[in-house]
Enzyme design. Structure first.
Site, PDB file in Angstrom:
ATOM      1  N   PRO A   1       0.796  -1.235   0.000  1.00 53.69           N
ATOM      2  CA  PRO A   1       0.000   0.000   0.000  1.00 53.69           C
ATOM      3  C   PRO A   1       0.827   1.283   0.000  1.00 53.69           C
ATOM      4  CG  PRO A   1      -0.991  -1.608   1.459  1.00 53.69           C
ATOM      5  CD  PRO A   1       0.314  -2.198   1.015  1.00 53.69           C
ATOM      6  N   CYS A   2       0.340   2.254  -0.782  1.00 53.30           N
ATOM      7  CA  CYS A   2       1.044   3.522  -0.963  1.00 53.30           C
ATOM      8  C   CYS A   2       0.693   4.612   0.052  1.00 53.30           C
ATOM      9  CB  CYS A   2       0.751   4.063  -2.365  1.00 53.30           C
ATOM     10  SG  CYS A   2       1.285   2.990  -3.706  1.00 53.30           S
TER      11      CYS A   2
END
Length: 412
Positions: free
Chosen positions: A77-78
């Site tokens: 996840p960013c």
């Protein structure tokens, strides 16, 4: 040719997966939280084993079952690192980067590939990056970070991605980062056929106006509602190219449509801008907003392929070996880590070659966001010691578990 298998975590809807497949990897497993993305993976590759659920949940998959696979890869996840967010890093329940690195000790792959947003390359995360490099070195790997621009690999979009590659010492000298392959096509050139597919007479004129590459596609999250093409600055850039960025269209414009700014893009058009094409064919399942998120959050397949090609070349020891150089991302972190007791600021500053006290305090402040920094006061003097890493690396008692369960419906 030897068989190169990959386990892909946080696989999304298959951008990285397709690129790695094109490079020559075979998927032993793909793990993904989002059910719609899993459905897309299964629809495109029915023979792949797809595990649906939290990648850190041992009931979803057992990393030890895939010991010594050729490649452990993923697009974790960013949001923990995104410039558009709060950059909580190790304190974000969505942060799986450190956890993914720790799985190297279990899986012991021949190589590791992780990609994320440009924000992870910023000074805010220098200590985090240094910790990752040091941990991989402890596990017997040579690791490097590199910022790659999707537009350098034929993708008509800016989309910078920060890539971590780690290999075993015998392969690492043969790994060469992929380089620029030529100018990408413009948005107009890329989408002309799709814009004109329903008979819209303005398609050719629109294509001439859309004579630039696209801003970075933003997939968005469940937390922030429906699909659009990004923040205000991106919307202005789209408007200059004659694109209405306030949403996604159901179909290409027809011969009776008129526009104040220009037409909206369809999911098919966005996928084309992300690098899916006749060469990289893929179908997306689910409703429009879900499809857009799957497409917009993906790693462009052509970029994944070039990195995958470089890793396989390293496995096969192709080309000339290069001299490996040590990369220092945070000298203050390294100075703290090398000292096993409380240390004065003066000693730390000397070790880190910092002469400005304010700069030293700023660096300590950044480090304290991801690490416990112990401070002792003796008389009128402060002493510092590096404490534990705050990130989730698999601890049973980490706050991540409760926060993840509480917010799971909004995590994408």
């Amino acid at each position: 040719m030897s068989k190169f298998e990959v386990v892909e975590i946080c696989a999304g809807a298959g951008g990285q997966a397709l690129g790695l497949e094109k490079a020559g990897f075979e998927h032993a497993l793909a793990v993904e939280l989002d059910g719609n993305a899993c459905n897309t993976l299964r629809a495109n590759r029915s023979t792949w084993k797809v595990a649906e659920g939290d990648v850190a949940d041992q009931s979803v998959w057992h990393p030890a079952d895939y010991s010594e696979v050729s490649l452990l890869a993923g697009g974790v996840p960013c949001p923990p690192f995104s410039i558009a967010g709060k950059q909580l890093g190790a304190n974000d329940e969505r942060d799986l980067f450190a956890w993914a690195v720790e799985q190297v000790s279990v899986v012991q792959p021949r190589a590791l590939l992780l990609e994320n947003v440009r924000g992870l390359s910023m000074p805010r995360f220098a200590g985090y990056r240094q910790h990752v490099l040091d941990r991989l070195a402890e596990l017997g790997y040579v690791a490097e970070w590199q910022l790659l621009q999707a537009s350098d690999f034929g993708v008509p979009q800016l989309r910078p991605r920060f890539i971590l590659v780690a290999l075993k010492p015998e392969d690492a000298p043969y790994f060469h980062w992929p380089t620029h392959v030529g100018e990408p096509p413009t948005v107009g050139e890329t989408l002309l056929d799709l814009m004109g597919s329903n008979g819209w007479p303005g398609a050719k004129a629109w294509a001439k106006q859309a004579n630039k590459i696209a801003p970075t596609i933003v997939g968005g999250s469940k937390k922030h509602g429906g699909a659009d093409l990004g923040p205000t600055r991106a919307k202005r850039a789209w408007a200059e190219m004659g694109v209405d960025a306030l949403g996604i269209a159901d179909a290409a414009p027809s011969n009776i449509d008129t526009f104040a700014v220009g037409p909206k893009l369809t999911c098919e058009m966005v996928a084309r801008i992300q690098g899916w094409s006749d060469e990289y064919q893929w179908e997306f399942t689910g409703r429009k907003t879900s499809c857009y998120r799957q497409i917009g959050n993906a790693f462009p397949p052509p970029v994944a392929r070039t990195v995958g090609d470089a890793i396989i070349d390293a496995f096969q020891h192709k080309g000339d070996p290069r001299k490996l150089e040590t990369s220092d991302h945070d000298p203050v972190y390294k100075a703290l880590r090398s000292s096993h007791d409380f240390t004065t600021p003066e000693r730390l500053m000397k070790a880190a070659q910092i002469s400005d006290c304010a700069e030293f305090e700023r660096r300590i402040g950044l480090l304290s966001r991801d690490f416990e920094i112990e401070i002792k006061i003796r008389g009128n003097k402060s002493y510092y010691k590096l404490g534990s890493f705050k990130a989730f690396v698999g601890q049973d008692n980490h706050d991540r578990h409760d926060l993840f369960l509480k917010r799971r419906a909004l995590i994408s």
